[in-house]
Design an enzyme around this catalytic site. Sequence first.
Site, short mmCIF file in Angstrom:
data_model
loop_
_atom_site.label_atom_id
_atom_site.label_comp_id
_atom_site.label_asym_id
_atom_site.label_seq_id
_atom_site.Cartn_x
_atom_site.Cartn_y
_atom_site.Cartn_z
N THR A 19 1.02 -0.96 -0.10
CA THR A 19 -0.01 0.02 -0.12
C THR A 19 0.90 1.31 -0.07
OG1 THR A 19 -1.51 -1.05 1.38
CG2 THR A 19 -1.84 1.15 1.10
N ASP B 193 -4.58 -0.53 -5.04
CA ASP B 193 -3.09 -0.04 -4.52
C ASP B 193 -2.22 -1.50 -5.06
OD1 ASP B 193 -4.21 -2.08 -2.88
OD2 ASP B 193 -3.48 -1.11 -1.17
C1 GP9 Z 1 -2.17 -0.66 6.36
C2 GP9 Z 1 -2.81 -1.02 5.17
C3 GP9 Z 1 -2.52 -2.27 4.43
O1 GP9 Z 1 -2.20 0.71 7.03
O2 GP9 Z 1 -2.18 0.05 4.14
O3 GP9 Z 1 -1.13 -2.39 3.94
P1 GP9 Z 1 -0.78 -3.40 2.82
O4 GP9 Z 1 -0.72 -4.72 3.71
O5 GP9 Z 1 -1.88 -3.64 2.00
O6 GP9 Z 1 0.50 -3.14 2.55
MN MN Z 2 -2.89 -2.68 0.37
#
Ligand code: GP9
Ligand code: MN
Length: 615
Positions: A294, A468
């Site tokens: 993300t 994302d």
């Molecule tokens: C955590 C969220 C999830 O704050 O952004 O992260 P990810 O596991 O998808 O990288």
């Molecule tokens: Mn994510």
Amino acid sequence: MMKFLYQHRFMLFCLGVLWLKTYIVSTLTFQLTMNQVLEAIVFAVNPLAFLLVIFSLGLLLKAKYQRPYYFIVSLILTVVLYSNAVYYREFSDIITLPMLVMSGNAGDLSTSVFELITWYDVFFFVDLFIIGYIMVKKPEFFTVNKAPFRNSKSKYAIIAVVAATIVFAGQIDTTDHRTHSFNRDHAIKSLGVYNFYIYDAFIHMTTNSQTVFADREDWETIQAHIDKYAAEPNPQFTGAAEDMNVVMVSLESVESFVINETVNGEEITPFLNELIEDSFYFENIYDQAGQGKTSDAEFMMSNSLYPLGRGAVFHTHDENIYTPLPRALKETGYHTTSFHANVDTFYNRNVMYPHLGFKDHYELDDYEITDENSVGWGLKDIDFVKQSMEYIREIPEPFYATMLTLTNHFPYELDPEDHYIKPYDSESDIVNRYFPTVRYTDEAMRILFDEMKEAGLYENTMFVLYGDHYGIAESHYEDLSDYLGYEVTDDESVKLDRVPVIIHIPGMEEEAKIFDTVGGHIDVMPTLINLLGLPEENHVMFGRDLLSEERDDFAVQRDGSLITDEVIYTKETCFNASNGDILSVENCIEAFERGENELFYSDKVIYGDLLRFPN
Ligand code: GP9
Ligand code: MN
């Protein structure tokens, strides 16, 4: 020699068991394609190089220390092996050293980790119980003896030669093309899981020293590369969203394959499908996130630089100078802010957000979170949207607000009362559960748009929605192919890495269009820069305006896989992009080299902190 071996039975036993275990686990875990018999032999033998060295060091110890030494070494290496096996199940990748600084994230990851652990994992540790038992109860069973170096020089020399030969054999390139620097599969294959960490430590040191040795001269080649592939932003859209608010939503793990599709006869993303009809929709945008997932996508949205191949750039390079979009907007008078209902130390956001130019940000403590309104990773998306809107109503315009959704996160948990559609029915619970959680996030988006309209903010806001990163990992593709109705071959697997990108500008519904241009996350920021009418020259961007009529189709992923309108290159194979035929690698060479340079130069900017030298 036989006597030597006989005297060190305990060491040999521990070594043999661990070697066998490493081989079995590596074969079952890492989905590596072996192109040649030699590769397979090297893969089987290469853990032995590391094990021989580390175990023979124990021979130098006094006899009483040897048993605990072998036990501890076996334990540590088992933990390394097991952690990687668990990580690989979901991420199809190996853990790299910079990820260890991300271990602070582990607490929040618990929901995901439990999903990845299985009962038969106890087999990983069975040998340790046996070794422990022998050590304590039957020490006479396997003797240990000190082997001082001066008395056993020839034995140590043999061990060194064998280990070196194995490492050397792994470096003989059996494939018919150039480097594999961005593909960790190759490193695991040729080095084995343990030696990989020696290599990774070496990379770590050399990349860190790049900052010291970098200078402005480096810019010339980098700028030449960027200029070579630059595409004039589409003048028709320059400033089309000037002075408008921007709401940018990260759609957690939403992939393109759900768009305009149904499951059990029900639409998976009815709201997004409707929205697309009135928006710019980019259907061939590839996930370019790395291990920082993300946060890597956020990094690309803000900088149009590639994230790194190792670790999360939010953690590893939080002190670099950047030329980010939020800061540019802040400087023109925008109120820049971010909304995410997770603790802001996760991915080091508390440090990175101000650094990227976010004036403020809302995090865990700013939300009211109860047992009823949370699931899996935290606050449910609908509640997140509603609570965030309370703040959005109050912030001064024009604003730039990013919102990070969370419900559609692995392992896709959701209470049945929040299911708008039924789960799919396959062998994989992950695949089955993915559909209702995507559908739930889609509903949250409908509410966001409704509330923005109610607040009177909609008309003057440009909305940017993006997936994302991938949601369904490769390990579930067999079951996913059941839903898709086709076999997920290596080229199809790359195509599944597409994420939706939707840009919705109220008042521009007439211009709505589905764009098939091939691009990636890094191309979103230059598109926005043009739409917002911001001067392009203030930013060093590897991406190119997605609306540009000049841009050619190109995307490179963080593992070096690349996509053009003609070819897909992945797992050392070149495919025809339209029919999936396997082509000779020659057909991919040009694109491959371009991709390699893209990543290399972008990495150079970050590792060398080159933006500190005005270009
Ligand atoms: C955590 C969220 C999830 O704050 O952004 O992260 P990810 O596991 O998808 O990288
Ligand atoms: Mn994510």
